[in-house]
Scaffold this motif. Structure first.
Motif, PDB file in Angstrom:
ATOM      1  N   ARG A  76       0.838  -1.198   0.000  1.00 22.15           N
ATOM      2  CA  ARG A  76       0.000   0.000   0.000  1.00 22.15           C
ATOM      3  C   ARG A  76       0.880   1.258   0.000  1.00 22.15           C
ATOM      4  O   ARG A  76       1.968   1.259   0.555  1.00 22.15           O
ATOM      5  N   PHE A  77       0.350   2.307  -0.606  1.00 19.63           N
ATOM      6  CA  PHE A  77       1.049   3.591  -0.606  1.00 19.63           C
ATOM      7  C   PHE A  77       0.237   4.595   0.192  1.00 19.63           C
ATOM      8  O   PHE A  77      -0.973   4.750  -0.022  1.00 19.63           O
TER       9      PHE A  77
ATOM     10  N   LEU B 278       3.048  -5.776  -7.200  1.00 23.49           N
ATOM     11  CA  LEU B 278       3.053  -4.988  -5.970  1.00 23.49           C
ATOM     12  C   LEU B 278       1.774  -4.186  -5.831  1.00 23.49           C
ATOM     13  O   LEU B 278       1.201  -4.078  -4.728  1.00 23.49           O
ATOM     14  N   ARG B 279       1.287  -3.660  -6.943  1.00 22.56           N
ATOM     15  CA  ARG B 279       0.068  -2.845  -6.914  1.00 22.56           C
ATOM     16  C   ARG B 279      -1.155  -3.674  -6.540  1.00 22.56           C
ATOM     17  O   ARG B 279      -2.064  -3.184  -5.849  1.00 22.56           O
TER      18      ARG B 279
ATOM     19  N   PRO C 247       5.001   5.613  -4.521  1.00 21.83           N
ATOM     20  CA  PRO C 247       3.901   5.205  -5.394  1.00 21.83           C
ATOM     21  C   PRO C 247       4.324   4.034  -6.277  1.00 21.83           C
ATOM     22  O   PRO C 247       5.498   3.922  -6.650  1.00 21.83           O
ATOM     23  N   PRO C 248       3.394   3.143  -6.633  1.00 23.25           N
ATOM     24  CA  PRO C 248       3.746   1.983  -7.458  1.00 23.25           C
ATOM     25  C   PRO C 248       4.409   2.346  -8.784  1.00 23.25           C
ATOM     26  O   PRO C 248       5.342   1.679  -9.227  1.00 23.25           O
ATOM     27  N   LEU C 249       3.945   3.436  -9.433  1.00 19.98           N
ATOM     28  CA  LEU C 249       4.549   3.827 -10.706  1.00 19.98           C
ATOM     29  C   LEU C 249       5.988   4.297 -10.516  1.00 19.98           C
ATOM     30  O   LEU C 249       6.866   4.000 -11.341  1.00 19.98           O
TER      31      LEU C 249
END
Length: 266
Positions: free
Chosen positions: A9-10, A165-166, A132-134
């Protein structure tokens, strides 16, 4: 369980850790995990623990929330620690029965392994919470970029890792929904023997796999509809920038390494 599992999670924020280059955070976390295996005394573990807690405090993430997020992995850690304690001999023997024993070295090594697990979990989770995932995908691709010279599909690897991961929290949310639906139909996941508990999981796994495959197909269709054709020739909208804080992190890790070598038992 979904609320407790925070890995993947972010959490948006404006802390020093949030603003750092994701490459520095990712490389720093791997380096910290590596040097955690050099610690072999209580002063060295306390030193590394203080460094990890400092990172959590700098991220402005509530430490209690962080501990709750680690809780689902505690049983795995306890199982590993128990194996270490029962199968390691040395020093004073406190208890012995067949191949099992509880010795001075076994207890010490078990506690050391517990500390290493906690350091690894804290560090890796801190990176995912503040990145963040990106940005994580961009960092992985940038760090693996030299492997392109030997024809390693770096972009595809980074894309797969970032998608995996996302979707960790998404799969957990889906699991919770399916479990609630099964409970409404009378399924009790905690009752009965071990065999009955395993059988109770089957109605959970089948719809979860079906939902995961459907979501993967929808994601692939959406990417194709938006013109995705791989990483060759693609440009970047977000540019990674190495800043002063990232250079300070390198200096901090150098100081931590020197301090750890001084505190570890020779």
């Amino acid at each position: 369980m979904v609320d407790k599992l925070i890995f993947g999670r972010f959490i948006p924020g404006d802390s020093v850790i949030h603003r750092m280059d994701p490459r520095a955070k990712l490389a720093g976390s791997f380096y910290f995990i590596a040097i955690a295996f050099l610690a072999n005394s209580w002063p060295s573990f306390l030193f590394l623990g203080a460094v990890a807690i400092s990172g959590v405090l700098l991220s402005k993430i509530d430490l209690r929330f962080f501990l709750k997020g680690v809780r689902p992995l505690i049983w795995l850690i306890i199982f590993t620690v128990a194996l270490q304690m029962l199968f390691t001999r040395g020093g004073t023997i406190y208890w012995s029965w067949g191949i099992f024993s509880l010795s001075q070295y076994g207890v010490q090594n078990g506690l050391f392994i517990f500390c290493r697990f906690m350091l690894i979990i804290f560090t890796s989770t801190l990176v995912t919470l503040t990145t963040p995932p990106l940005s994580m995908s961009d960092a992985i691709e940038s760090l693996l970029n030299p492997l392109k010279k030997i024809h390693v599909p770096v972009h595809e690897i980074a894309l797969m890792l970032s998608i995996a991961l996302r979707f960790v929290p998404t799969l957990m949310d889906e699991t919770e929904k399916i479990m609630n639906a099964q409970r409404a139909r009378g399924v009790d996941f905690g009752a009965g023997s071990i065999i009955q508990k395993i059988k109770a999981i089957v109605p959970l796994l089948i719809p979860l796999f079906v939902s995961s495959f459907n979501r993967a197909e929808e994601l692939a269709t959406a990417m194709e509809a938006r013109g995705y054709r791989g990483g060759e020739g693609r440009t970047k909208y977000r540019r990674l920038k190495w800043g002063r804080n990232d250079s300070i992190l390198v200096v901090i890790f150098a100081i931590v390494t020197v301090g750890l070598l001084f505190l570890r038992k020779t």
